[in-house]
Design a protein around this motif. Structure first.
Motif, mmCIF file in Angstrom:
data_model
loop_
_atom_site.group_PDB
_atom_site.id
_atom_site.type_symbol
_atom_site.label_atom_id
_atom_site.label_comp_id
_atom_site.label_asym_id
_atom_site.label_seq_id
_atom_site.Cartn_x
_atom_site.Cartn_y
_atom_site.Cartn_z
ATOM 1 N N VAL A 71 0.859 -1.187 0.000
ATOM 2 C CA VAL A 71 0.000 0.000 0.000
ATOM 3 C C VAL A 71 0.890 1.231 0.000
ATOM 4 N N HIS A 72 0.536 2.214 -0.844
ATOM 5 C CA HIS A 72 1.117 3.552 -0.741
ATOM 6 C C HIS A 72 0.151 4.349 0.117
ATOM 7 N N ARG A 73 0.584 4.708 1.314
ATOM 8 C CA ARG A 73 -0.244 5.483 2.248
ATOM 9 C C ARG A 73 0.219 6.936 2.205
ATOM 10 N N TYR A 74 -0.621 7.808 1.642
ATOM 11 C CA TYR A 74 -0.310 9.236 1.533
ATOM 12 C C TYR A 74 -0.775 9.945 2.797
ATOM 13 N N ASP A 85 -3.723 0.524 -3.072
ATOM 14 C CA ASP A 85 -3.283 -0.869 -3.037
ATOM 15 C C ASP A 85 -2.536 -1.217 -4.309
ATOM 16 N N LEU A 86 -1.425 -1.943 -4.154
ATOM 17 C CA LEU A 86 -0.600 -2.350 -5.295
ATOM 18 C C LEU A 86 -0.251 -3.830 -5.161
ATOM 19 N N ARG A 94 8.150 -2.666 -11.219
ATOM 20 C CA ARG A 94 8.066 -1.211 -11.130
ATOM 21 C C ARG A 94 6.588 -0.844 -11.099
ATOM 22 N N THR A 95 6.232 0.011 -10.170
ATOM 23 C CA THR A 95 4.840 0.416 -10.029
ATOM 24 C C THR A 95 4.797 1.822 -9.449
ATOM 25 N N VAL A 114 3.571 0.190 2.919
ATOM 26 C CA VAL A 114 3.130 -0.716 3.977
ATOM 27 C C VAL A 114 2.744 -2.056 3.355
ATOM 28 N N ASP A 115 3.133 -3.162 4.013
ATOM 29 C CA ASP A 115 2.735 -4.476 3.507
ATOM 30 C C ASP A 115 1.436 -4.939 4.168
ATOM 31 N N SER A 116 0.970 -6.112 3.777
ATOM 32 C CA SER A 116 -0.313 -6.622 4.263
ATOM 33 C C SER A 116 -0.306 -6.944 5.753
ATOM 34 N N GLU A 117 0.867 -7.055 6.340
ATOM 35 C CA GLU A 117 0.988 -7.294 7.790
ATOM 36 C C GLU A 117 1.040 -5.992 8.580
ATOM 37 N N GLY A 118 1.034 -4.861 7.866
ATOM 38 C CA GLY A 118 1.106 -3.563 8.524
ATOM 39 C C GLY A 118 2.513 -3.044 8.738
#
Length: 143
Positions: A71-74, A85-86, A94-95, A114-118
């Motif tokens: 996740v890109h958290r702005y 979500d990516l 590359r994303t 951030v990954d899925s585990e936080g």
């Protein structure tokens, strides 16, 4: 130590060493803010952006994270403004994501990956401000 045991010990050491190199090469390889992406590459690296721009892009390249959900958290002034979500689809991926900006949102913007585990894998920031708007000279003698 006999020859066979020494060869086995060296082989085990090589496996451990190469495994740690692979682990060190996994994760976020590159990350930066940019104003555009062309041919899957950022065209510039932004740390300060003027209010004459209404969008920012956060680009990253990850390695060794195939199948991960990131996740890109702005965040603006510490408050979460958006989450993108990516899905990481390959061993080198590359994303990027983007965020619309308005002049009233001047200040420090941060993206946390951030990954899925936080777990936060890194944070990057840029300044958005009127102070970074370039002054253009008057044209044709207009003052």
């Amino acid at each position: 130590m006999n020859r066979n045991k020494m060869v086995l010990a060296l082989a085990m050491l090589a496996l451990v060493w190469s495994g740690s190199l692979l682990a060190a090469d996994s994760g976020i390889h590159r990350a930066q803010f940019t104003t555009a992406v062309e041919d899957r590459e950022p065209i510039d690296s932004v740390t300060e952006l003027g209010t004459d721009h209404d969008r920012i892009i956060f680009f990253m390249e990850v390695r060794g994270m195939e199948g991960a959900e990131l996740v890109h958290r702005y965040r603006f002034d510490g408050e979460v403004q958006a989450e993108v979500d990516l899905a990481i689809g390959g061993p080198r991926w590359r994303t990027w994501s983007s965020k619309r900006l308005v002049p009233e949102w001047q200040g420090t913007w941060t993206v946390d990956v951030v990954d899925s585990e936080g777990e936060v894998h890194g944070s990057w920031s840029f300044e958005y401000s009127d102070d970074h708007v370039p002054e253009y000279p008057a044209e044709n003698g207009d003052d």
